[in-house]
Design an enzyme around this catalytic site. Sequence first.
Site, PDB file in Angstrom:
ATOM      1  N   HIS A 104      19.706  50.846  14.753  1.00  0.00           N
ATOM      2  CA  HIS A 104      18.307  51.200  14.474  1.00  0.00           C
ATOM      3  C   HIS A 104      17.324  50.116  14.928  1.00  0.00           C
ATOM      4  CE1 HIS A 104      19.492  54.761  12.348  1.00  0.00           C
ATOM      5  NE2 HIS A 104      20.143  54.096  11.414  1.00  0.00           N
ATOM      6  N   ASP A 155      27.646  57.703  14.646  1.00  0.00           N
ATOM      7  CA  ASP A 155      27.109  57.513  13.306  1.00  0.00           C
ATOM      8  C   ASP A 155      26.378  58.773  12.839  1.00  0.00           C
ATOM      9  OD1 ASP A 155      26.275  54.885  11.480  1.00  0.00           O
ATOM     10  OD2 ASP A 155      24.722  56.431  11.433  1.00  0.00           O
ATOM     11  N   HIS A 215      23.468  58.886  11.471  1.00  0.00           N
ATOM     12  CA  HIS A 215      22.045  58.756  11.792  1.00  0.00           C
ATOM     13  C   HIS A 215      21.855  58.460  13.277  1.00  0.00           C
ATOM     14  CE1 HIS A 215      22.383  57.577   7.479  1.00  0.00           C
ATOM     15  NE2 HIS A 215      21.339  58.365   7.380  1.00  0.00           N
ATOM     16  N   ASP A 250      29.580  57.277   8.330  1.00  0.00           N
ATOM     17  CA  ASP A 250      28.803  57.923   7.272  1.00  0.00           C
ATOM     18  C   ASP A 250      28.728  59.434   7.459  1.00  0.00           C
ATOM     19  OD1 ASP A 250      27.345  57.248   9.516  1.00  0.00           O
ATOM     20  OD2 ASP A 250      25.644  56.415   8.440  1.00  0.00           O
TER      21      ASP A 250
END
Length: 346
Positions: free
Chosen positions: A160, A196, A198, A285
């Site tokens: 991120h 991931d 996200h 995740d």
Amino acid sequence: MKTIFSPIQLKHQGQFEFYNGAVVEGYENTSRATFITSRIEEVGLGPVLNPRPQSLDTARRIHSPAYLDFIASAWRLWRDAGRTGTALPYAWPARGRYKDVTPDSIDALLGQYSIDASTGFVEGTWEAVKASHDAAVTAADLIIKGEQACFALCRPPGHHAGTDFNGGYCFVNNAAVAAQRLLDAGASRVTILDIDYHHGNGTQEIFYARGDVQVVSLHADPRNDYPFFAGYADERGSGGGEGFNINIPLPHGTDWAQWEGALEFALGSVRQFGPDVVVISHGVDTFEGDPISRFRLSHDHFPLIGAQLAGLGTKTLFVLEGGYAVEDVGINVVGVLSGYEDAIRR
């Protein structure tokens, strides 16, 4: 498979974040790394090695020098202002409404260089971030020297973090730095495949106008999930990077059948690009028990992911990203790595 990790990465601890209307203990905590290393030892994946100290020269090709200087000094600035606890922002510049200035206040700097209030600084943050960066670079160097695969246990994670911003627990974009290191050593093309939950908005931003790094991501639909403002299917790259950014957003409740179909599409795009090395932004995740995610993969699925990644036949660098079901994160992270290793041996 060799794992690169330093105990220094545990110094980023005790930080808080703002989540769902409350200040809570950070989901990205030291137990993630300890569960993963314990599982590595339990299954005999391979040695866990300390990273070699690395300069920030490669990182400066990914991140702005001013941003790197800030994250290295943020805790000192916070402390010098008489603050304690976790350094978190509370004010951000509105788009197009303020001057392009670099303010003096630590509170202003925290807002200028961040996209959310999840990525706090504590006393050991910079040391841990630097050691995580060193792990990624050291692992990339092992790939350069001939290793087929390597795992950089990067904690804090990185995908991120963009050119000049942090967010989502990420400060330095470890996968992006590793990709640049590989290119500098002679790779002509590198793919970053982000699995991931996200979207890796920082990775996308860094390489969006470049054609030497393909960025492929399958993730939760940003209309309903973090990071909200990036990760849409129509974001395909720009200029020299047009067509080399591929987003595959998926709805809440995605199960293995849906996710595997998206992975097959992603792998087809990677094969078409033909990279010399694949960097996996390795987040787990997507697990059904993850506390901040809403996909439905189970323990049994993660070795299958590793086997499919092995099918690419390229050198592969795994770089840890997310995964917050702490009791299960070691099983799932190592499940992918073991599945990859088992497939390579067959």
